[in-house]
Scaffold this motif. Sequence first.
Motif, PDB file in Angstrom:
ATOM      1  N   ARG A 116       0.864  -1.198   0.000  1.00  0.00           N
ATOM      2  CA  ARG A 116       0.000   0.000   0.000  1.00  0.00           C
ATOM      3  C   ARG A 116       0.886   1.228   0.000  1.00  0.00           C
ATOM      4  O   ARG A 116       1.977   1.208   0.572  1.00  0.00           O
ATOM      5  N   ASP A 117       0.407   2.280  -0.626  1.00  0.00           N
ATOM      6  CA  ASP A 117       1.192   3.505  -0.616  1.00  0.00           C
ATOM      7  C   ASP A 117       0.405   4.671  -0.024  1.00  0.00           C
ATOM      8  O   ASP A 117       0.589   5.816  -0.377  1.00  0.00           O
TER       9      ASP A 117
ATOM     10  N   ARG B 169      -5.648   1.658  -3.809  1.00  0.00           N
ATOM     11  CA  ARG B 169      -4.565   1.202  -4.692  1.00  0.00           C
ATOM     12  C   ARG B 169      -3.694   0.166  -3.986  1.00  0.00           C
ATOM     13  O   ARG B 169      -3.410   0.274  -2.805  1.00  0.00           O
ATOM     14  N   ARG B 170      -3.288  -0.851  -4.711  1.00  0.00           N
ATOM     15  CA  ARG B 170      -2.278  -1.799  -4.237  1.00  0.00           C
ATOM     16  C   ARG B 170      -1.264  -1.963  -5.356  1.00  0.00           C
ATOM     17  O   ARG B 170      -1.582  -1.778  -6.521  1.00  0.00           O
ATOM     18  N   ARG B 171      -0.070  -2.390  -4.958  1.00  0.00           N
ATOM     19  CA  ARG B 171       0.950  -2.642  -5.974  1.00  0.00           C
ATOM     20  C   ARG B 171       1.546  -4.027  -5.814  1.00  0.00           C
ATOM     21  O   ARG B 171       1.758  -4.475  -4.691  1.00  0.00           O
TER      22      ARG B 171
ATOM     23  N   ARG C 275       6.255  -3.291 -11.737  1.00  0.00           N
ATOM     24  CA  ARG C 275       5.114  -3.074 -10.831  1.00  0.00           C
ATOM     25  C   ARG C 275       3.814  -3.308 -11.586  1.00  0.00           C
ATOM     26  O   ARG C 275       3.675  -2.958 -12.759  1.00  0.00           O
ATOM     27  N   LYS C 276       2.901  -3.977 -10.854  1.00  0.00           N
ATOM     28  CA  LYS C 276       1.528  -4.080 -11.353  1.00  0.00           C
ATOM     29  C   LYS C 276       0.713  -3.106 -10.524  1.00  0.00           C
ATOM     30  O   LYS C 276       0.799  -3.129  -9.286  1.00  0.00           O
ATOM     31  N   GLU C 277      -0.039  -2.266 -11.179  1.00  0.00           N
ATOM     32  CA  GLU C 277      -0.858  -1.265 -10.482  1.00  0.00           C
ATOM     33  C   GLU C 277      -2.267  -1.812 -10.346  1.00  0.00           C
ATOM     34  O   GLU C 277      -2.951  -2.006 -11.350  1.00  0.00           O
TER      35      GLU C 277
ATOM     36  N   HIS D 264      -5.738  -0.970  -9.250  1.00  0.00           N
ATOM     37  CA  HIS D 264      -6.473   0.248  -8.934  1.00  0.00           C
ATOM     38  C   HIS D 264      -7.817   0.191  -9.616  1.00  0.00           C
ATOM     39  O   HIS D 264      -7.913  -0.278 -10.767  1.00  0.00           O
TER      40      HIS D 264
ATOM     41  N   ASP E 236      -5.269  -5.216 -14.636  1.00  0.00           N
ATOM     42  CA  ASP E 236      -4.413  -4.680 -13.569  1.00  0.00           C
ATOM     43  C   ASP E 236      -3.468  -5.753 -13.028  1.00  0.00           C
ATOM     44  O   ASP E 236      -2.288  -5.504 -12.808  1.00  0.00           O
TER      45      ASP E 236
ATOM     46  N   TYR F  54       4.559  -3.263 -15.528  1.00  0.00           N
ATOM     47  CA  TYR F  54       5.342  -2.174 -16.118  1.00  0.00           C
ATOM     48  C   TYR F  54       6.776  -2.331 -15.627  1.00  0.00           C
ATOM     49  O   TYR F  54       7.015  -2.337 -14.413  1.00  0.00           O
TER      50      TYR F  54
END
Length: 815
Positions: free
Chosen positions: A693-694, A699-701, A721-723, A725, A735, A740
């Motif tokens: 979590r940011d 959102r999670r990554r 990273r997979k976003e 969201h 997602d 990326y």
Amino acid sequence: MDTAGDTEADVVVVGSGFGGSVAAHQLAEGGLSVVVLERGRPYPPGSFPRTPAGMARNFWDPSEGLYGMFDIWSFRGLEGVVSSGLGGGSLIYANVLLRKDEKWFVHESPLPGGGYENWPIGRGDLEPHYERVERMLGGTPYPYRDTPKTAAMEEAADRLGLDVSRPPLAVTFAARPGGEPVPGAPIPEPAYGNLHGLPRETCRLTGECDLGCNLGAKNTLDHTYLSAARHHGADIRTGCEVRGFAALPGGGYEVRYVVHDPAREGHRTATGRLPLRRIRCRRLVLAAGAFGSTFLLLRNRAGLPGLSTALGTRFSGNGDLLGLVLDARAGAAGTAPRRLASSTGPVITSAIRVGDALDGDGSTGRGYYVEDAGYPAFVAWLAEAAQVSGGVRRTAGFGLDRLRSRFGLGSGPRSDISGRLARLLGPGAFSDAALPLLGMGRDVPDGRMGLRRGYLDVDWTTLTSRRYFERVRATMADVAGALGGSFHDNPLWWARRVITVHPLGGAPMGRHPGEGVCDAHGEVFGHPGLYVLDGAVLPGPVGANPSLTIAAFADRACRRILEEHAARPASATAGTAPAGVVAAGAPGGTTSGGTALADHGPAAATGQRATSLSFTEEMKGYVSLGVTDPEEGRELGRAQGRRMMFRLTITADDVDRFVADPRHRAGAVGHVECDVLGGRLPVEAGWFNLFTRDGDPTRRRMLYRLHLRDPGGTPLTLVGRKEVHDDPGLDVWSDTSTLYVRVLAGHVPEGGDAEATVLGAGVLVILAADFARQLTTFETSGPDPARAFEGFGRLFLGELWGVYGARFAPGGESP
Ligand SMILES: Cc1cc2nc3c(=O)[nH]c(=O)nc-3n(C[C@H](O)[C@H](O)[C@H](O)COP(=O)(O)OP(=O)(O)OC[C@H]3O[C@@H](n4cnc5c(N)ncnc54)[C@H](O)[C@@H]3O)c2cc1C
Ligand code: SF4
């Protein structure tokens, strides 16, 4: 143990062929400290194999226990023959030193399929260097007048009205310059000595030049340039194969190489596991040949940001085509066999030149040369043995004759059987009346070199040069006709394939990085101090035999290096290792993630055995170097066919700890496959975070960090990273299946990405079929598999619900 001299030099030269030997000599003579790294071994006079057993081992493939001289390549439209050994191609070449025709230095000559051939230099630029090289290599036209094949070529050319000459050969025929040719006379040693320390003899016309001259009559690079380079202090190391190199931050290069042990001949070796040695230099000269240097650049491309996209282009086989004259006839009626005796004399003694539309003298098409190509006497024996019907008839006749004589039948008890033995051997007319012809010229340099699964690949066919090859064949047929014989294609031509002994291009020179990899002095654009000085740098066919042009180009480039050095003397010590470059044997970078994997979790604390869970994931996509934005990298990479895939096994050693840890961190092992990064790169250390979590609750990554090393030893990091969201629309699949990625220089620890150099970027995805397979790979190990699955599943689905669930709650957006 390494001393400073072993690990630092002003210049490291990779390869000791025409470009490398000239560079080593010029730069050492100019006062620079030079180290030559040559993968092959030295061949003093007398050491070239001749027995069937020796010849069978005379190939280069250390992984198969072969440390010999012939390095044979096979690609889609052609075979290639190059040499491995001290002196490179000169060990097996046919000694011809021809200059490139003045008008064949073309400018913006269009190529089918786009692009053009352009030589940023002209004949005038090379002229003084041609002279210097010819002098050093002792270029002498073939002096003997009574050699049958040479006389036949001259006679055929006269009849056909073709231009024929005796090109300078790098062979010693006379014991002193300008003297009468004498076979087998001692050759006086030059002032700079000879690195083999063995006597040499003048040419005995054995026709064995392509197998190595056991007399030392060939003025090969080991007897000339390399001996002179050593005299001027060059440190010449054999058995040293360069795997990679990287730029150092303060300037200069670190070169990584392995050392082969020819004592392992006959034993397979895992060459990928040989320890890497390192040496630093201010200037690095790549002279490993068109295949070798292009291969090195392709494999080390990630560490050479901004390298021109012309890398791999302008490949050509210099128009090589082998043909055969058989059954040559003499006499007015052409009834008697004509003696060509192709195994007498050096391999090549004469050259017929056929003009080019560029010559402006009424010639049409692309120009070329046709040369006689002799062969050793044992090949003539093989050719005779292959004449099965004649051989069987003669052997049967001989046997019958002996039986009759034994039992007192026929002509009586004759004990002198010399005449019968001579009949058994036959007239030898087949080989005596045969002459191979070697054609070469201005074929179309539209070949492309690249990597395919980490191996060198050349995409070139005869298709666009079809008219050129037909013209060469027609001239060969005319020569055969003029000699009363018949013309035969070599069998490869039936499949429209050729064998080239003159591969060129791959790292072509140009006027700017859009046109070439190197400038007109072989310096790689954007990489000061890195040079390509061999056949790879030529942007098209030479037309004539190319080694003199390669050597002259290297001579000219070294002149400029020495001028620059005189203007700005640089210290021998190159800069320090770049951030992230890890010395061999040192721990693999800062591994903040790695320590986390060694954390002692709840299970360890209680002394219980933990349950682990693992699964294997495969993702595929496109990347491109020189971009930082993954989407842009994907588009560019797709257009250029630059693929990347990885196969990773993700393991949470202790599922309880994995679930409890807010970073949900697991380990990743496996490999990345990507030809722009040099092929298959094993993951040295890898980390995966399932959902982090940011601060944004929607959102999670999913994060990936893989420490890799390219085949040349340059450390790289793949971060992905997979976003996850909740955007409009149902995007949960895209997602969780879109990664990326960025490729960073060095082994970058967590938290270090902002300062790292981004080398490239792209996007990978999981294909539905791969995902289905991934589901079958889940495994657990430990006391409580059911709990492990449950914990992992709850975490996975729970986090997804946290992101997307809102839309299914009353009042949420419907999918
Ligand atoms: C049978 C035959 C006959 C020929 N006859 C003629 C002729 O008569 N006239 C002519 O002009 N040309 C001739 N050629 C072609 C000529 O030999 C080549 O054009 C020339 O050798 C190319 O020079 P180069 O400097 O590009 O590379 P090369 O001479 O091929 O030298 C490259 C060197 O680099 C070494 N090397 C490769 N990779 C590495 C690595 N990773 N680390 C360390 N070392 C490495 C190789 O072992 C080799 O010694 C002939 C070639 C053959 C095969
Ligand atoms: S013909 Fe024989 S002796 Fe002469 S250079 Fe060639 S290999 Fe050496």
